[in-house]
Motif scaffolding. Sequence first.
Motif, PDB file in Angstrom:
ATOM      1  N   VAL A  33      -3.404  11.134   5.572  1.00 42.42           N
ATOM      2  CA  VAL A  33      -1.917  11.304   4.184  1.00 42.42           C
ATOM      3  C   VAL A  33      -2.869  10.927   3.573  1.00 42.42           C
ATOM      4  CG1 VAL A  33      -0.529   9.483   3.222  1.00 42.42           C
ATOM      5  CG2 VAL A  33      -0.937  10.382   5.796  1.00 42.42           C
ATOM      6  N   ARG A  34      -2.906  11.705   2.239  1.00 40.44           N
ATOM      7  CA  ARG A  34      -3.322  11.554   1.102  1.00 40.44           C
ATOM      8  C   ARG A  34      -2.257  10.860  -0.018  1.00 40.44           C
ATOM      9  NH1 ARG A  34      -4.030  17.265  -1.340  1.00 40.44           N
ATOM     10  NH2 ARG A  34      -5.785  17.250  -0.591  1.00 40.44           N
ATOM     11  N   VAL A  35      -2.767   9.856  -0.762  1.00 37.77           N
ATOM     12  CA  VAL A  35      -2.547   8.935  -1.076  1.00 37.77           C
ATOM     13  C   VAL A  35      -2.794   9.037  -2.698  1.00 37.77           C
ATOM     14  CG1 VAL A  35      -1.850   7.015  -1.691  1.00 37.77           C
ATOM     15  CG2 VAL A  35      -2.593   7.209   0.952  1.00 37.77           C
ATOM     16  N   GLU A  36      -2.353   9.617  -3.848  1.00 38.03           N
ATOM     17  CA  GLU A  36      -2.253   9.811  -5.206  1.00 38.03           C
ATOM     18  C   GLU A  36      -1.944   8.638  -5.776  1.00 38.03           C
ATOM     19  OE1 GLU A  36      -0.701  13.569  -6.158  1.00 38.03           O
ATOM     20  OE2 GLU A  36      -2.243  15.155  -3.866  1.00 38.03           O
ATOM     21  N   ASN A  37      -2.925   8.962  -7.052  1.00 35.52           N
ATOM     22  CA  ASN A  37      -2.558   7.195  -8.104  1.00 35.52           C
ATOM     23  C   ASN A  37      -1.608   8.132  -9.268  1.00 35.52           C
ATOM     24  OD1 ASN A  37      -1.740   5.618  -9.641  1.00 35.52           O
ATOM     25  ND2 ASN A  37      -3.823   4.371  -9.664  1.00 35.52           N
ATOM     26  N   LEU A  38       0.010   7.722  -9.416  1.00 35.13           N
ATOM     27  CA  LEU A  38       0.175   8.814 -10.216  1.00 35.13           C
ATOM     28  C   LEU A  38       0.600   7.800 -11.963  1.00 35.13           C
ATOM     29  CD1 LEU A  38       3.572  10.057  -8.772  1.00 35.13           C
ATOM     30  CD2 LEU A  38       1.347  11.521  -8.946  1.00 35.13           C
ATOM     31  N   SER A  39       0.580   6.824 -11.561  1.00 41.16           N
ATOM     32  CA  SER A  39       0.197   5.294 -12.450  1.00 41.16           C
ATOM     33  C   SER A  39      -1.012   6.031 -13.901  1.00 41.16           C
ATOM     34  CB  SER A  39      -0.140   4.566 -12.267  1.00 41.16           C
ATOM     35  OG  SER A  39       0.228   3.421 -13.491  1.00 41.16           O
ATOM     36  N   GLN A  40      -0.575   5.701 -15.108  1.00 43.46           N
ATOM     37  CA  GLN A  40      -1.435   6.163 -16.244  1.00 43.46           C
ATOM     38  C   GLN A  40      -2.148   4.640 -16.330  1.00 43.46           C
ATOM     39  OE1 GLN A  40       0.171   7.911 -19.385  1.00 43.46           O
ATOM     40  NE2 GLN A  40       0.906   9.605 -18.324  1.00 43.46           N
ATOM     41  N   ARG A  41      -1.570   2.999 -16.141  1.00 44.33           N
ATOM     42  CA  ARG A  41      -2.292   1.712 -15.993  1.00 44.33           C
ATOM     43  C   ARG A  41      -3.058   0.880 -14.987  1.00 44.33           C
ATOM     44  NH1 ARG A  41       2.847   0.039 -20.026  1.00 44.33           N
ATOM     45  NH2 ARG A  41       2.325   0.416 -21.775  1.00 44.33           N
ATOM     46  N   ASN A  42      -2.610   1.361 -13.561  1.00 43.70           N
ATOM     47  CA  ASN A  42      -2.259   0.773 -12.720  1.00 43.70           C
ATOM     48  C   ASN A  42      -3.125   1.070 -11.436  1.00 43.70           C
ATOM     49  OD1 ASN A  42      -0.922  -1.930 -14.307  1.00 43.70           O
ATOM     50  ND2 ASN A  42       1.062  -0.880 -13.073  1.00 43.70           N
ATOM     51  N   SER A  43      -3.846   0.831 -10.655  1.00 50.86           N
ATOM     52  CA  SER A  43      -4.730   1.050 -10.000  1.00 50.86           C
ATOM     53  C   SER A  43      -3.853   0.752  -8.433  1.00 50.86           C
ATOM     54  CB  SER A  43      -6.094   0.449  -9.349  1.00 50.86           C
ATOM     55  OG  SER A  43      -5.961  -1.081  -9.549  1.00 50.86           O
ATOM     56  N   ILE A  44      -4.518   1.419  -7.294  1.00 47.64           N
ATOM     57  CA  ILE A  44      -3.442   1.174  -6.101  1.00 47.64           C
ATOM     58  C   ILE A  44      -4.627   0.684  -5.241  1.00 47.64           C
ATOM     59  CG2 ILE A  44      -2.494   2.188  -3.711  1.00 47.64           C
ATOM     60  CD1 ILE A  44      -1.878   4.232  -5.782  1.00 47.64           C
ATOM     61  N   ARG A  45      -4.128  -0.774  -4.548  1.00 52.89           N
ATOM     62  CA  ARG A  45      -4.630  -1.661  -3.308  1.00 52.89           C
ATOM     63  C   ARG A  45      -4.991  -0.664  -1.929  1.00 52.89           C
ATOM     64  NH1 ARG A  45      -8.779  -4.770  -5.200  1.00 52.89           N
ATOM     65  NH2 ARG A  45      -7.654  -5.343  -6.347  1.00 52.89           N
ATOM     66  N   LEU A  46      -5.702  -1.086  -1.478  1.00 55.71           N
ATOM     67  CA  LEU A  46      -5.814  -0.914   0.389  1.00 55.71           C
ATOM     68  C   LEU A  46      -6.384  -2.442   0.589  1.00 55.71           C
ATOM     69  CD1 LEU A  46      -6.741   2.224  -1.250  1.00 55.71           C
ATOM     70  CD2 LEU A  46      -6.439   2.497   0.703  1.00 55.71           C
ATOM     71  N   ALA A  47      -5.667  -1.886   1.992  1.00 51.93           N
ATOM     72  CA  ALA A  47      -5.713  -3.288   2.880  1.00 51.93           C
ATOM     73  C   ALA A  47      -7.407  -3.449   3.062  1.00 51.93           C
ATOM     74  CB  ALA A  47      -5.209  -2.965   4.334  1.00 51.93           C
ATOM     75  N   ASP A  48      -8.394  -2.980   2.697  1.00 54.02           N
ATOM     76  CA  ASP A  48     -10.151  -3.156   3.198  1.00 54.02           C
ATOM     77  C   ASP A  48     -10.219  -3.498   1.692  1.00 54.02           C
ATOM     78  OD1 ASP A  48     -10.056  -0.782   1.489  1.00 54.02           O
ATOM     79  OD2 ASP A  48     -11.175   0.396   2.956  1.00 54.02           O
ATOM     80  N   ASN A  49      -9.356  -3.672   0.187  1.00 55.49           N
ATOM     81  CA  ASN A  49      -9.541  -3.625  -0.962  1.00 55.49           C
ATOM     82  C   ASN A  49     -10.284  -3.661  -1.695  1.00 55.49           C
ATOM     83  OD1 ASN A  49      -8.412  -6.526  -0.900  1.00 55.49           O
ATOM     84  ND2 ASN A  49     -10.688  -7.507  -0.136  1.00 55.49           N
ATOM     85  N   SER A  50     -10.254  -2.136  -1.502  1.00 50.54           N
ATOM     86  CA  SER A  50     -10.579  -0.599  -2.012  1.00 50.54           C
ATOM     87  C   SER A  50      -9.508  -0.935  -2.824  1.00 50.54           C
ATOM     88  CB  SER A  50     -11.274   0.315  -1.302  1.00 50.54           C
ATOM     89  OG  SER A  50     -10.315   1.073  -0.612  1.00 50.54           O
ATOM     90  N   VAL A  51      -9.972   0.429  -4.265  1.00 51.08           N
ATOM     91  CA  VAL A  51      -9.023   0.824  -4.801  1.00 51.08           C
ATOM     92  C   VAL A  51      -9.044   2.399  -5.095  1.00 51.08           C
ATOM     93  CG1 VAL A  51      -8.407   0.383  -7.687  1.00 51.08           C
ATOM     94  CG2 VAL A  51      -9.260  -1.703  -6.167  1.00 51.08           C
ATOM     95  N   ILE A  52      -7.865   2.454  -4.924  1.00 50.50           N
ATOM     96  CA  ILE A  52      -7.908   3.720  -6.384  1.00 50.50           C
ATOM     97  C   ILE A  52      -7.049   3.852  -7.282  1.00 50.50           C
ATOM     98  CG2 ILE A  52      -6.055   6.286  -6.112  1.00 50.50           C
ATOM     99  CD1 ILE A  52      -5.550   5.644  -3.041  1.00 50.50           C
ATOM    100  N   ALA A  53      -8.493   4.443  -8.376  1.00 50.82           N
ATOM    101  CA  ALA A  53      -7.732   4.180  -9.139  1.00 50.82           C
ATOM    102  C   ALA A  53      -6.860   4.607 -10.174  1.00 50.82           C
ATOM    103  CB  ALA A  53      -8.965   4.865  -9.878  1.00 50.82           C
ATOM    104  N   ILE A  54      -6.233   4.657 -11.367  1.00 51.02           N
ATOM    105  CA  ILE A  54      -6.116   5.401 -12.275  1.00 51.02           C
ATOM    106  C   ILE A  54      -6.356   7.003 -12.034  1.00 51.02           C
ATOM    107  CG2 ILE A  54      -4.685   6.420 -14.462  1.00 51.02           C
ATOM    108  CD1 ILE A  54      -5.383   3.186 -15.084  1.00 51.02           C
ATOM    109  N   GLY A  55      -5.280   7.609 -11.432  1.00 49.53           N
ATOM    110  CA  GLY A  55      -5.604  10.000 -11.987  1.00 49.53           C
ATOM    111  C   GLY A  55      -6.082   9.375  -9.979  1.00 49.53           C
ATOM    112  N   GLY A  56      -6.960   8.910  -9.797  1.00 49.88           N
ATOM    113  CA  GLY A  56      -7.324   9.376  -7.751  1.00 49.88           C
ATOM    114  C   GLY A  56      -6.565   9.521  -7.320  1.00 49.88           C
ATOM    115  N   SER A  57      -7.296   9.657  -6.209  1.00 50.95           N
ATOM    116  CA  SER A  57      -7.085  10.184  -4.708  1.00 50.95           C
ATOM    117  C   SER A  57      -7.391   9.722  -3.895  1.00 50.95           C
ATOM    118  CB  SER A  57      -6.066  11.665  -4.382  1.00 50.95           C
ATOM    119  OG  SER A  57      -7.153  12.083  -4.745  1.00 50.95           O
ATOM    120  N   ARG A  58      -6.844   9.641  -2.751  1.00 52.40           N
ATOM    121  CA  ARG A  58      -8.403   9.504  -1.163  1.00 52.40           C
ATOM    122  C   ARG A  58      -6.662   9.895   0.140  1.00 52.40           C
ATOM    123  NH1 ARG A  58     -10.506   3.940  -1.042  1.00 52.40           N
ATOM    124  NH2 ARG A  58     -11.130   4.785  -2.754  1.00 52.40           N
TER     125      ARG A  58
END
Length: 135
Positions: free
Chosen positions: A58-83
């Motif tokens: 699954v591709r998770v895209e961060n559409l936010s211009q202010r806030n990151s997305i935190r995954l269960a392993d405490n890694s972060v998908i930065a603003i505008g990033g995807s994983r």
Amino acid sequence: MLRFRVYNKQECQELEHVSGPFEFGRGAPRDNIPRCVLQDLYVSKDHIRIIELDDGRVRVENLSQRNSIRLADNSVIAIGGSREVQPPIHLTVGETNLEIDRSDTGSGERLLQTIASPLGHRIERATQLSLMELG
């Protein structure tokens, strides 16, 4: 098919999505993309886009211009990033938790199957003898 479970202080909901992109955020749906509107002031108007890939990830895209997305392993998908990640996935945005997993199409059949009686119940029946049998 993906299954989403969303929960925070205000809501708890489960959704299934057949195919294509799916978004999460506080704002209304846009560009005819299905969306779950979140009741969380710390979530952006447009925050997450989920796309199921052909290889099962699954591709998770961060559409936010202010806030990151935190995954269960405490890694972060930065603003505008995807994983690209393998389900099951646990994400946190603001005060909202999002769990993503593959939908089990056979779960309804499994729920309706009969199970064997408990072992204790079977043993109890086997040891019940009549007075004639006991002598």
